[in-house]
Every structure is written in C-alpha cells, then in structure tokens.
Design a protein around this motif. Structure first.
Motif, PDB file in Angstrom:
ATOM      1  N   MET A   1      61.878  24.551 146.521  1.00 16.49           N
ATOM      2  CA  MET A   1      63.126  25.108 145.842  1.00 16.49           C
ATOM      3  C   MET A   1      62.896  26.091 144.816  1.00 16.49           C
ATOM      4  SD  MET A   1      66.229  22.660 144.035  1.00 16.49           S
ATOM      5  CE  MET A   1      66.667  21.918 145.481  1.00 16.49           C
ATOM      6  N   LYS A   2      63.647  27.062 145.019  1.00 23.76           N
ATOM      7  CA  LYS A   2      63.493  28.289 144.357  1.00 23.76           C
ATOM      8  C   LYS A   2      64.288  28.149 142.925  1.00 23.76           C
ATOM      9  CE  LYS A   2      64.440  31.589 146.899  1.00 23.76           C
ATOM     10  NZ  LYS A   2      64.818  33.145 147.331  1.00 23.76           N
ATOM     11  N   ALA A   3      63.672  28.278 141.656  1.00 21.10           N
ATOM     12  CA  ALA A   3      64.372  27.955 140.457  1.00 21.10           C
ATOM     13  C   ALA A   3      64.140  29.209 139.595  1.00 21.10           C
ATOM     14  CB  ALA A   3      64.216  26.812 139.753  1.00 21.10           C
ATOM     15  N   ILE A   4      65.456  29.419 138.653  1.00 20.32           N
ATOM     16  CA  ILE A   4      65.113  30.563 137.812  1.00 20.32           C
ATOM     17  C   ILE A   4      65.810  29.771 136.451  1.00 20.32           C
ATOM     18  CG2 ILE A   4      66.398  32.313 136.720  1.00 20.32           C
ATOM     19  CD1 ILE A   4      66.549  33.556 139.530  1.00 20.32           C
ATOM     20  N   ILE A   5      65.083  30.054 134.993  1.00 22.18           N
ATOM     21  CA  ILE A   5      65.583  29.544 133.804  1.00 22.18           C
ATOM     22  C   ILE A   5      66.255  30.841 133.104  1.00 22.18           C
ATOM     23  CG2 ILE A   5      64.500  28.879 131.710  1.00 22.18           C
ATOM     24  CD1 ILE A   5      62.260  27.694 133.027  1.00 22.18           C
ATOM     25  N   VAL A   6      67.413  30.420 132.596  1.00 23.45           N
ATOM     26  CA  VAL A   6      68.101  31.326 131.739  1.00 23.45           C
ATOM     27  C   VAL A   6      68.094  30.868 130.481  1.00 23.45           C
ATOM     28  CG1 VAL A   6      70.390  32.623 131.654  1.00 23.45           C
ATOM     29  CG2 VAL A   6      69.390  32.216 134.020  1.00 23.45           C
ATOM     30  N   GLU A   7      67.525  31.666 129.529  1.00 23.18           N
ATOM     31  CA  GLU A   7      67.404  30.913 128.374  1.00 23.18           C
ATOM     32  C   GLU A   7      66.832  31.970 127.299  1.00 23.18           C
ATOM     33  OE1 GLU A   7      67.400  29.151 125.069  1.00 23.18           O
ATOM     34  OE2 GLU A   7      67.578  27.546 126.618  1.00 23.18           O
ATOM     35  N   ASP A   8      67.500  32.054 126.212  1.00 22.29           N
ATOM     36  CA  ASP A   8      67.296  33.266 125.291  1.00 22.29           C
ATOM     37  C   ASP A   8      65.935  32.794 124.266  1.00 22.29           C
ATOM     38  OD1 ASP A   8      69.132  31.378 123.973  1.00 22.29           O
ATOM     39  OD2 ASP A   8      69.350  32.762 122.376  1.00 22.29           O
ATOM     40  N   ALA A  32      65.024  34.602 132.775  1.00 21.26           N
ATOM     41  CA  ALA A  32      66.153  35.760 132.173  1.00 21.26           C
ATOM     42  C   ALA A  32      66.384  35.115 130.846  1.00 21.26           C
ATOM     43  CB  ALA A  32      67.246  35.922 132.958  1.00 21.26           C
ATOM     44  N   GLN A  33      66.573  36.309 129.712  1.00 26.81           N
ATOM     45  CA  GLN A  33      66.770  35.830 128.401  1.00 26.81           C
ATOM     46  C   GLN A  33      68.276  36.181 128.093  1.00 26.81           C
ATOM     47  OE1 GLN A  33      63.838  37.437 125.808  1.00 26.81           O
ATOM     48  NE2 GLN A  33      62.551  38.260 127.449  1.00 26.81           N
ATOM     49  N   ASN A  34      69.010  36.988 128.991  1.00 23.40           N
ATOM     50  CA  ASN A  34      70.408  37.220 128.589  1.00 23.40           C
ATOM     51  C   ASN A  34      71.494  37.187 129.883  1.00 23.40           C
ATOM     52  OD1 ASN A  34      70.147  39.819 129.591  1.00 23.40           O
ATOM     53  ND2 ASN A  34      68.832  40.357 127.829  1.00 23.40           N
ATOM     54  N   CYS A  35      72.484  37.233 129.720  1.00 23.71           N
ATOM     55  CA  CYS A  35      73.531  37.204 130.814  1.00 23.71           C
ATOM     56  C   CYS A  35      73.016  38.739 131.725  1.00 23.71           C
ATOM     57  CB  CYS A  35      74.809  37.569 130.437  1.00 23.71           C
ATOM     58  SG  CYS A  35      75.524  36.302 129.543  1.00 23.71           S
ATOM     59  N   GLU A  36      72.843  39.904 131.162  1.00 24.66           N
ATOM     60  CA  GLU A  36      72.572  40.899 132.372  1.00 24.66           C
ATOM     61  C   GLU A  36      71.118  40.694 133.033  1.00 24.66           C
ATOM     62  OE1 GLU A  36      71.916  45.690 131.802  1.00 24.66           O
ATOM     63  OE2 GLU A  36      72.093  44.540 129.947  1.00 24.66           O
ATOM     64  N   GLU A  37      70.407  40.236 132.555  1.00 25.28           N
ATOM     65  CA  GLU A  37      69.009  39.642 133.195  1.00 25.28           C
ATOM     66  C   GLU A  37      69.310  38.762 134.193  1.00 25.28           C
ATOM     67  OE1 GLU A  37      65.921  38.774 130.804  1.00 25.28           O
ATOM     68  OE2 GLU A  37      65.673  40.623 129.666  1.00 25.28           O
ATOM     69  N   ALA A  38      70.025  37.653 133.681  1.00 31.08           N
ATOM     70  CA  ALA A  38      70.341  36.817 134.663  1.00 31.08           C
ATOM     71  C   ALA A  38      71.056  37.040 135.894  1.00 31.08           C
ATOM     72  CB  ALA A  38      71.017  35.528 133.991  1.00 31.08           C
ATOM     73  N   LEU A  52      70.258  26.595 133.192  1.00 27.19           N
ATOM     74  CA  LEU A  52      71.445  27.644 132.605  1.00 27.19           C
ATOM     75  C   LEU A  52      71.719  27.269 131.172  1.00 27.19           C
ATOM     76  CD1 LEU A  52      73.039  30.229 132.997  1.00 27.19           C
ATOM     77  CD2 LEU A  52      74.889  29.086 133.804  1.00 27.19           C
ATOM     78  N   ASP A  53      71.353  28.157 130.086  1.00 30.90           N
ATOM     79  CA  ASP A  53      71.622  27.846 128.601  1.00 30.90           C
ATOM     80  C   ASP A  53      73.005  28.488 128.649  1.00 30.90           C
ATOM     81  OD1 ASP A  53      71.871  27.391 126.183  1.00 30.90           O
ATOM     82  OD2 ASP A  53      70.526  29.091 125.456  1.00 30.90           O
ATOM     83  N   ILE A  54      73.953  28.063 127.894  1.00 31.38           N
ATOM     84  CA  ILE A  54      75.388  28.292 127.710  1.00 31.38           C
ATOM     85  C   ILE A  54      75.371  29.396 126.684  1.00 31.38           C
ATOM     86  CG2 ILE A  54      77.845  27.781 127.199  1.00 31.38           C
ATOM     87  CD1 ILE A  54      77.090  24.993 128.405  1.00 31.38           C
ATOM     88  N   ASN A  55      74.915  29.240 125.540  1.00 29.02           N
ATOM     89  CA  ASN A  55      75.034  30.453 124.464  1.00 29.02           C
ATOM     90  C   ASN A  55      73.871  31.458 124.601  1.00 29.02           C
ATOM     91  OD1 ASN A  55      77.387  29.650 123.206  1.00 29.02           O
ATOM     92  ND2 ASN A  55      76.306  28.464 121.551  1.00 29.02           N
ATOM     93  N   LEU A  56      74.266  32.583 124.845  1.00 32.26           N
ATOM     94  CA  LEU A  56      73.318  33.604 124.994  1.00 32.26           C
ATOM     95  C   LEU A  56      73.918  34.965 124.322  1.00 32.26           C
ATOM     96  CD1 LEU A  56      73.225  33.366 128.883  1.00 32.26           C
ATOM     97  CD2 LEU A  56      71.179  32.937 127.387  1.00 32.26           C
ATOM     98  N   PRO A  57      72.833  35.788 124.161  1.00 38.02           N
ATOM     99  CA  PRO A  57      73.125  36.915 122.936  1.00 38.02           C
ATOM    100  C   PRO A  57      74.200  37.712 123.506  1.00 38.02           C
ATOM    101  CG  PRO A  57      70.725  36.693 123.643  1.00 38.02           C
ATOM    102  CD  PRO A  57      71.386  35.773 124.417  1.00 38.02           C
ATOM    103  N   ASP A  58      74.493  37.919 124.817  1.00 37.12           N
ATOM    104  CA  ASP A  58      75.128  38.734 125.142  1.00 37.12           C
ATOM    105  C   ASP A  58      76.464  38.301 125.994  1.00 37.12           C
ATOM    106  OD1 ASP A  58      73.681  38.205 127.196  1.00 37.12           O
ATOM    107  OD2 ASP A  58      73.526  40.094 128.185  1.00 37.12           O
TER     108      ASP A  58
END
Length: 238
Positions: A1-8, A32-38, A52-58
């Motif tokens: 199962m392919k997974a991605i972490i979104v976390e600043d 990914a570190q921000n919304c745009e990258e994610a 998916l982290d909820i609070n991100l820099p952008d």
C-alpha cells in the motif's frame, strides 16, 4: 500500500517513519512539508493512504483535500484535538493525536486493509470508480463521499451543486470538469444543467419534442432534450 506523509515538522516525520517500519504492507513513497507540496505529490503519485497533519504553514489539511480530484484514504495526525469532530465528519480512517501511540497507529492501519478502494484505471482516460471518494467542503462542513452515492450534479456557473443523502453542498469545479472524470456508464449528461447517476432513476416517460422526463429516487423531475434523450434510449435499450 503506497503511503505519503504530510507533516511540516521534521521530528514528527521521523517519528512516524520509525513507527511505520514494522508495518510491512505500508510502502512510504514520499513526504511533503506543506499544502503545495502535498497537492503535487498526491496528484502525481496517487497514493492509497495519506498521513495528514492538519495545521500546515500554508494552509490546513482540509485545503489539500478540497483540491484533489480523487481522495485517498486519510489518517489525520495532529496535536490539536479541536479538529477531531470535523475529521470524522469527512470519514477519515482515523484521527491520531501526537505523540502517536503505536497501538492506536496499528488499529488505524488495520482499517486500511479492510477499506482499501479499487485502484484507478491506468487507461489514458481514468474515470472515477463508484467506490472512489471525493472531498467536498462547503463553508464549515466537510464530506468525504463515495462517487456512487451521488444522485446528480447541477450546474451553478463556475461551480456545481452535489446531491447525495440529505445533503446538497456546492463544489467549486465546473460541471464540464466534473464530467471528464465520471464514468459515462454510470453518469449521464442529460442537459447543460445536470449530470445524473443512472442508478438513481426511478421512472422515465416520453416528453415533448421527442425528449424524456426522468424522475429521480428523491422525486426530482429532470427534462432531457431530444439529442441526449436519443443517446439515453440507446444506452438503456428503451
């Protein structure tokens, strides 16, 4: 199962990466570190699962979901439990508070084995399967709804209204753009204003000028002009 972490936070990414190592069915392919990258990574890689982290820099995690054509399975990871109710309203697989408890992570990952959706087609035109989900955010309310549960879409200028269950939120995409991703064997463009799910037709009768009058399961009556009516008759062998 392919997974991605979104976390600043680099520390939080490292900790989650270590916690995932014993779970061999999870193939961590990107971070990914921000919304745009994610948004870019998720659109390109089409992962099965996103932490998916909820609070991100952008922005926040809900901003990301709103911009995706196809929503993968989501496990929210955040330090702020104020978002818990909103997260479960969009049917996230789970909601993990930081620091993440390994046992709670395991339970969340066990759900992924039971709820993995079909892999999208690799054809040049990739239609959304009935079991695929799309994210809809209208004001403060959010939904993660299976495509097959949508009765119809209605045109509202540069956005559309989506009808499912007892809800009818707006989605900020044009009807033409939505139509490109819908399976034409399930969804049919009956006129300039509406796309209907053929599985929610209750009744069809002949109408003026060789058209059709369709009654949907919720009682909505929809007129079909002559040309699309001809195509629909052929599709349904009427």
């Amino acid at each position: 199962m392919k997974a991605i972490i979104v976390e600043d936070s680099r520390l939080a990414r490292n900790e989650l990466r270590e916690l995932l190592k014993p779970h061999k069915h999870i193939n961590l392919i990107a971070e990914a570190q921000n919304c745009e990258e994610a948004i870019s990574l998720i659109s390109e890689e089409q992962p099965d699962l996103v932490f998916l982290d909820i609070n991100l820099p952008d922005g926040n995690g809900f901003d990301i979901l709103e911009k995706l054509d196809l929503t993968p399975q989501i496990i929210f990871t955040t330090a702020y439990d104020e978002y818990a109710i909103q997260a479960f309203e969009v049917n996230a697989l789970d909601y993990l508070l930081k620091p993440i408890n390994p046992q709670k992570l395991k339970r969340a990952l066990d759900k992924t084995l039971r709820e993995t959706p079909p892999t999208p087609s690799s054809d040049s035109i990739s239609y959304l399967d009935s079991n695929n989900k799309i994210f809809i955010k209208d004001g403060e309310r959010c939904w993660l709804i299976e495509i097959g549960k949508i009765r119809y879409f209605e045109n509202c200028g540069n956005h559309a209204q989506v009808f499912f269950d007892d809800s009818k939120p707006f989605i900020y995409k044009s009807l033409a753009k939505i139509e490109q991703r819908l399976n034409p064997e399930i969804f049919f463009r009956v006129n300039r204003q509406q796309i209907i799910n053929l599985n929610f037709i209750k009744d069809i009768e002949s109408w003026i000028n060789s058209g059709l009058l369709i009654t949907m399961t919720d009682g909505k009556e929809i007129e079909v002009a002559r040309r699309p009516a001809t195509r629909l008759r052929e599709m349904l062998s009427l």
